[in-house]
Design a protein around this motif. Sequence first.
Motif, short mmCIF file in Angstrom:
data_model
loop_
_atom_site.label_atom_id
_atom_site.label_comp_id
_atom_site.label_asym_id
_atom_site.label_seq_id
_atom_site.Cartn_x
_atom_site.Cartn_y
_atom_site.Cartn_z
N PRO B 71 0.83 -1.20 0.00
CA PRO B 71 0.00 0.00 0.00
C PRO B 71 0.87 1.25 0.00
O PRO B 71 1.71 1.43 0.87
N VAL B 135 11.31 1.10 -1.79
CA VAL B 135 10.83 -0.26 -1.57
C VAL B 135 11.36 -1.19 -2.66
O VAL B 135 11.80 -2.31 -2.39
N MET B 180 14.33 -1.86 8.05
CA MET B 180 13.74 -1.02 9.09
C MET B 180 13.80 0.44 8.69
O MET B 180 12.84 1.20 8.91
N VAL B 182 13.83 1.69 5.64
CA VAL B 182 12.84 1.94 4.59
C VAL B 182 11.44 1.99 5.18
O VAL B 182 10.63 2.87 4.85
N ALA B 183 11.17 1.05 6.09
CA ALA B 183 9.83 1.01 6.68
C ALA B 183 9.58 2.26 7.52
O ALA B 183 8.48 2.82 7.50
N LEU B 184 10.61 2.71 8.22
CA LEU B 184 10.45 3.91 9.05
C LEU B 184 10.18 5.12 8.16
O LEU B 184 9.26 5.91 8.43
N HIS B 186 8.89 5.05 5.27
CA HIS B 186 7.55 4.88 4.70
C HIS B 186 6.50 5.32 5.71
O HIS B 186 5.52 5.97 5.37
N ALA B 187 6.73 4.97 6.98
CA ALA B 187 5.76 5.36 8.01
C ALA B 187 5.71 6.87 8.16
O ALA B 187 4.65 7.44 8.41
N LEU B 188 6.86 7.53 7.99
CA LEU B 188 6.89 8.98 8.22
C LEU B 188 6.45 9.77 7.01
O LEU B 188 5.79 10.81 7.14
#
Lengths: 475, 505, 91
Positions: B71, B135, B180, B182-184, B186-188
């Motif tokens: 997503p 990603v 981690m 990349v995910a962080l 993405h979250a921000l």
Amino acid sequence: MNAALVSMVVPFFAAMLVLMWRPRQQSWLVIVASIVSLLAAVMALLSVIDSGPQSLNLGGWESPLAIRFQLMPVNALLIVTTAVIHLIVVCFAASSHHCQPIKQAFWPLALLLHGSLVALWLSMDLFNWYVTLELLGLAAVALVTLAGQKALRAALDYLLLSLFASLTYLLGVVMLYGQYGTLDIALLATLTEADRVTQTALLLISAGLMLKAALWPLHLWLPAAHSSAPTPVSALLSALVVKAPLFILWLLWSRVAPSELAVPMGFWLALLGGGALLIGGWSACRTPHLKTLVAYSTVAQLGYGLLALGLLLHWQLNDLQAALWLFVVAHAMAKTSMFLAAGEIQAATGKKRLNSLRGMTLTMPVALFAFAVAGGSLIGLPPSGGFIAKWLLIQPMLIEPAYWPWALLVIIATLLSAAYVFRVVSQGFRQSSVSATASEHGKSAQWLALLPAILVWLMALFSEPLLQLMDVFSA
Amino acid sequence: MMTDIQTILPVAIVLSSLIPGLLIFSLKESQHRLRITLNLAGVFSKLLLVGWMLHGVSQGQQFSFSITFLPGADLILQGDALSLQFVALSSVLWLATTIYAIGYLEGSAFRSRFFGYFSLCVSATVGLALAGNLVTFLVFYELLTLATFPLVVHRGTDAAIRAGKVYLAYTVSGGVLVLMGVALLHALAGTPDFIPGGYLSPVVDQHQAGLTLAFVLMVLGLGVKAALLPVHGWLPQAMVAPAPVSALLHAVAVVKAGAFGIIRLVYDVYGIETLSILQLTQGLMILAAATIIYGSIRALQQTEIKKRLAYSTVSQVSYITLGVAMLGPIAAIGALVHLVHQGLMKITLFFCAGNFAETLNIHHIREMNGLGQRMPLTMAAFTVGALGMIGVPPIAGFISKWYLGLGALETGQPWILWVFVGSGLLNAAYFLPLLYRGWFAKPAVEWAAHPQARRPASVWNETHWMLLWPTLFTALLAIVTGILAGSDFSPLAWAQLIVAREFAP
Amino acid sequence: MTLSLQLFLATGGILWLTGLYGLWRNSDPIRRIISLNIMGSGVFLVMVTLARRETSTDPVLHALVVTGLVVAVSATAFALRLAVASQQEKR
């Protein structure tokens, strides 16, 4: 709904047929039954996507007396997963040579297991879950005993623990009924209050379910039972059977329990999940036996499910449902692949220990590849189903600095899983002292072991429809 | 408007090595011809496609392909000037290495497995170069880790397995940190496409701590592959792999994947503006400078040729990181062009080391005495690579060091010049003795009496032609790119194009 | 709820706990199976007691007890067979 019922009834019916009629071509009958069940399951899933959740009151009774079946996106997905895995495992059992001696008893029991699972996914009733759990437990124990004399002790322990867990569960259910006078989940959800009796009842039910799901620290029976079972049975147990109690646990705490109870409980469940991840992973890194390693990996991976469930409750974040169920589906596929591959390797070498894997890249390349690919999803490497689930799980952890310790936990768990997967894979690359050549023996079984591993990586490509499915549900 | 070709081309470039690779897995060991055909078909079709795309990008065309994935984060493959710098380098060197590997592995076991994974590695490298967002980069970055492992443990000896475990311990941990990070991010801030100048400036005030942590995670994670100081330990260990693997993967593809990731992170994710606000590059610069000096000193201590080259790689790759961290346009040109130049020179050196080992079983520096008499061509190529590393004009290495030095002055960091001078002296200290031994020292035994080989009939037969020609080819490239640096088609000109686009206001 | 009902409930609870204790302390399979049955009886006692908590008897609980008994009997039979088989293996 009708399609889902077909998916449930066909395996039961086929089981009876195999038992009583004993046709000569049993394997074909079983495979055809599995295919029919799968097709029906897919149709059920499509109908849920089309027209939303559907429910059915068995025997036409009205609530609160009725035993209700409900088809939702989540359990439709689980029914499809169950059917896919059963089909693959059944084909594996039919084609693998070392499964020959157990077939007679394997077919009806596997079908029974299949039917019970579908019935459990469909039920929305506390007591019907008790009945289906018992069916599941008895079928599972009987399947474990097929491994012969040496598995009997593990099977007996499994059975006694399972019965004990059921009685704990049942006591909790009775307390809830005494308090609220209904067993239906949807009705209970509107009635429950955060009082002492409800809390005790929920805790008793949870303890029983956690024991059945081998959730840490109640996991001690699992490695022995799962690793001593025959290969196709190990796959079914690890991939599917342990997920059933998790499903009930989820519905219970997210629907029935009032949030005053669910929020603190979520924290403890998440903590237990963390414990499972660390200790299960550590044990998998230490054990000298291949199938035990895979079994411990199940203990660890169930920790992800528990972690997702716990945080979902604790933070009251419905988004994490998608993470939870994708974990379950991805793990089911990957674990099937791992157990089938491990079992095939163990049968070929005749040894249980990990160092018997030397030179496997040459002798059994497909099986080792299947193990590695499935392991990739367990570690959460992109682009696999395991990765998508992990991604969804860590997103909410990262957004708040206060939640970062949970992310650290996931990092450590990921490293542990990488360690035990590559422990196996690197053995395969070791030079073998005996000069072996690739054997044609068991080729098709090896490819069947690879199939679910490929499916779990393909899940990543279909993540969008999968997530939409979950969204439909949480909306 | 995007034409069909413009969407298909990026995928085709990845598939041109992936499909032959997968087909090779299914071949039997004895299907020698078919395997070579598949390999070469992959190599040449990739070169053709890359050439096509190079032409298109220089004309300002856009190439992009996407499918839905997570997503808010699609899988995107796109060709921009920066990605093509890396793609072109890996494709050309893949050609040289493929031929080299065919000669090197002639008659040994597990060749299907080797070439299969080898093609997978190249696909992963090209994929991460073409990745259009973080990603997608992550996906190929992890695939590269996986695909390289079987090549490190290829020989299956205890030493190889041990090295493989060390390799995995480092790269998987690094991979998790990148995940981690990349995910962080993405979250921000979500995961938009890479864009010159970065996309994080709107959230920089709101999430200072998060962005800082993400940068540290990403640099540490990428630093594993780029062999930055505290996490470089896998690279010398991985030298146990066969020579073509050391040459392409551990001198070029894998380490450059880390360096390339840092380039993307600095220029196209954070952007110079954001990084100046967060004041993160000073630390990166010091880390890179320390790695340059440390790698050189460790190289000096090694007695094995391949180990010395490995530590030299540790040192040289950090030039790229250092150049990027300076945040100036001229330093950026130096960094980007060093990505190519260092690759050409280092692969030459590794080919030579492989030739010495294969032909005369020479692994240690002390055995190199008088090697120039027996293998003059390989020794000449080795000399080109070594002098280039030191920074002697007109070989390619001089160009990149020149720009890096200018960049240091331009950004007002004169202390970096001392790092370059020190490292240059150390380079000379660890390469010149090898050249002296090779050309001027007396061999311990007469080459005619050497157990491994007779005196070759002609100078071109000093070793197998499939080992010799790729070596000469890359050595020649190292010289040509240096001499013709001013022309329109040189890596330097391309680096200037990238910088013009990245630093455009 | 009357005092006698509470007494029955308490007895059911005590039976359940007794079974639990037996399961925990014994290693002999037969004893453990018996312990499980005691636990089961405790639960069933609670169920039939609860059926009487209102003036009219609750038939649902009776139905549940009957189902539970069927499950318990078959599970016990299976467990006994397994216990015997694993004993034979030991000899």
